[in-house]
Design an enzyme around this catalytic site. Structure first.
Site, PDB file in Angstrom:
ATOM      1  N   CYS A 168      39.238  31.542  44.384  1.00 18.89           N
ATOM      2  CA  CYS A 168      39.115  31.318  42.937  1.00 18.89           C
ATOM      3  C   CYS A 168      38.166  30.162  42.635  1.00 18.89           C
ATOM      4  O   CYS A 168      37.506  30.148  41.592  1.00 18.89           O
ATOM      5  CB  CYS A 168      40.484  31.070  42.311  1.00 18.89           C
ATOM      6  N   HIS A 471      45.078  26.748  41.159  1.00 21.88           N
ATOM      7  CA  HIS A 471      44.239  27.911  40.863  1.00 21.88           C
ATOM      8  C   HIS A 471      43.121  27.478  39.914  1.00 21.88           C
ATOM      9  O   HIS A 471      43.322  26.628  39.042  1.00 21.88           O
ATOM     10  CB  HIS A 471      45.098  29.005  40.225  1.00 21.88           C
TER      11      HIS A 471
END
EC number: 3.4.19.12
Length: 520
Positions: A168, A471
């Site tokens: 990510c 994330h």
């Protein structure tokens, strides 16, 4: 990692008739019938769901390890172990015994052959599905990618990026850079490089270390990735070819652990800059730059050698001014930069949200002021004064001598303590339009009224508590609309939502000469 279990576990024929019908990415688990995250066993070709759905792929492996009866124990040594499986969406390979992703292959290259067969099945299914959807669209004015915006129906042509395993950090940076128009267009207009020929020409291949392919180009894979975005031909693109090149030339990013998005951005820009300096596909660097007249020599900032599009767009210059507090000697040095790393002032570090009432909200101006304010260096940073001929106490101040076309601001949210690297989760208020940088310039009187104004193009956000976890997502503006990029998912959003984000990296684009707007 290099897996030692492939020869015993990869037993299926590459074009096995046992594979289900349809596209591999939509195959259903043979136990729960879920089509989310399908994995195929490379021993028996059975399909099960991944560990983040119902974990039947792992259960299939565990059941195969149950000891046989005593009279069959001698046969067990030669029995395939069902330890290796392949993700039917990203085509990455995983070994449950190693508990890690696999990058090598068998001596006969069976893993790559299975991978190519799955890719061909996916491509055939995608083509058939595209024809079917085209016929449906002829009889319908709306489809799943059409939204109502300001009363009119418009299509979302944005493309997500598949997560290849904690990637990510890379996806957020790529989506942000793809929405910086001048930078993105430059790479998309470069001539293509055909690194493969023969049977693999034009085919998307998944590279492994065992291939020993040294003929890689970061610029070419970056170009192909940018071209795949914003075409609207697919909902998500898998950047495994680019990630392979990153593994080849940036050893720090090998593996599938979480990485720092800012560190990756700097490595990416630095390596693009170095590769472009040597020319690309036989075309000289100067010839490439001359194709875009706006990137003239007067607007370039040289970092590590000759100028490229990287330094022409992101490059600025700082003046570092140090004054000896004993004799008053002044030392000046000019430092080129591609981004500015800003501390969040300590008085704001306890404020976590915009609506929290205990004290004022930290703004981007506070961070910029902290960066450029006069600072007295502590005892560990004594200045070597050439006049005093010894280290002395001194003050330091930064001025911006030259602003870049794209101003990249990195908020330093991760700080080392005695044993840990902690995150500063403070909300920092930032403008979407009209960031005025004039007061931070060394010679503001020489700048025009519009040349110091910047508008926000993209924001990278880190969700979570630590640099090694959490994330990354990104917000970016495209043709007057804002989008939220969360790996393969792209959603339309609004300015209010963007303004509430806890920014980690901000990309501001220099405003062209237009009517003025509100300033910071």
């Amino acid at each position: 990692m290099e897996c030692p279990h492939l020869s015993a576990s990869v037993c299926i024929a590459p074009d096995s008739a046992k594979f289900p019908n349809g596209s591999p990415s939509s195959w259903c688990c043979s136990v729960c019938r879920s089509n989310k995250s399908p994995w195929v066993c490379l021993t028996c070709s059975s399909v099960h769901c991944g560990r983040y759905v119902n974990g039947h792929a792992k259960k299939h492996y565990e059941e195969a390890q149950i000891p046989l009866t005593n009279h069959k124990k001698s046969e067990k040594q030669d029995k395939p172990q069902h330890t290796v499986c392949m993700d039917c969406s990203s085509y990455s390979t995983y070994c449950y015994r190693c508990d890690d992703f696999v990058v090598n292959d068998t001596k006969l290259g069976l893993v790559q052959k299975v991978r190519e067969h799955l890719q061909n099945l996916e491509s055939s299914a995608f083509t058939a599905d595209r024809h079917r959807k085209r016929k449906l669209l002829e009889n319908s004015s709306l489809n799943s990618k059409l939204l109502k915006v300001n009363g009119s129906t418009t299509a979302i042509c944005a493309t997500g990026l598949r997560n290849l395993g904690n990637t990510c950090f890379m996806n957020a940076i790529l989506q942000s850079l793809s929405n910086i128009e001048q930078f993105c267009c430059y790479f998309k207009e470069l001539p293509a490089v055909e690194l493969r020929n023969g049977k693999t020409a034009g085919r998307r291949t998944y590279h492994t270390r065992s291939q020993g392919d040294s003929n890689v180009s970061l610029v070419e894979e970056f170009r192909k990735t940018l071209c795949a975005l914003w075409q609207g031909s697919q909902t998500a693109f898998s950047p495994e070819s680019l990630f392979y090149v990153v593994w080849k030339i940036m050893p720090n990013f090998r593996g599938y652990q979480q990485q720092d998005a800012h560190e990756f951005m700097r490595y990416l820009l630095d390596h693009l800059h170095l590769e472009l300096q040597g020319g690309f596909n036989g075309v000289s660097r100067s010839a490439l730059l001359q194709e875009n007249s706006s990137l003239s020599a007067s607007n370039k900032c040289c970092i590590n050698g000759a100028s490229t599009v990287v330094t022409a767009i992101f490059g600025g210059v700082l003046q570092n001014e140090v004054n000896c507090l004993i004799c008053g000697t002044e030392s000046r040095k000019f430092d080129p930069f591609l981004d500015l790393s800003l501390d969040i002032p300590s008085q704001f570090r306890s404020k976590r949200s915009k609506n929290q009432e205990n004290g004022p909200v930290c703004s981007l101006r506070d961070c910029l002021r902290s960066f450029t304010d006069l600072e007295e260096l502590d005892e560990t940073e004594l200045y070597m004064c050439h006049k005093c001929r010894k280290k002395q106490k001194s003050t330091k101040k930064f001025w911006i001598q030259k602003l870049p076309k794209v101003l990249c601001l990195h908020l330093k949210r991760f700080h080392w303590t005695a044993y840990l690297r902690n995150k500063v989760d403070t909300y920092v208020e930032f403008p979407l339009r009209g960031l005025d940088m004039k007061c931070y310039l060394l010679e503001p009187e020489n700048s025009g009224p519009e040349s110091c104004l910047y508008d926000l193009a993209a924001v990278v956000v880190h969700h979570g508590s630590g640099v090694g976890s959490g994330h990354y997502t990104a917000y970016a503006g495209h043709e007057g609309r804002w989008f939220h990029f969360n790996d393969s998912t792209v959603t339309l959003t609004d300015e209010e939502t963007v303004g509430k984000a806890k920014a980690y990296i901000l990309f501001y684009v220099e405003r062209q000469a237009k009517a003025g707007s509100d300033k910071l």
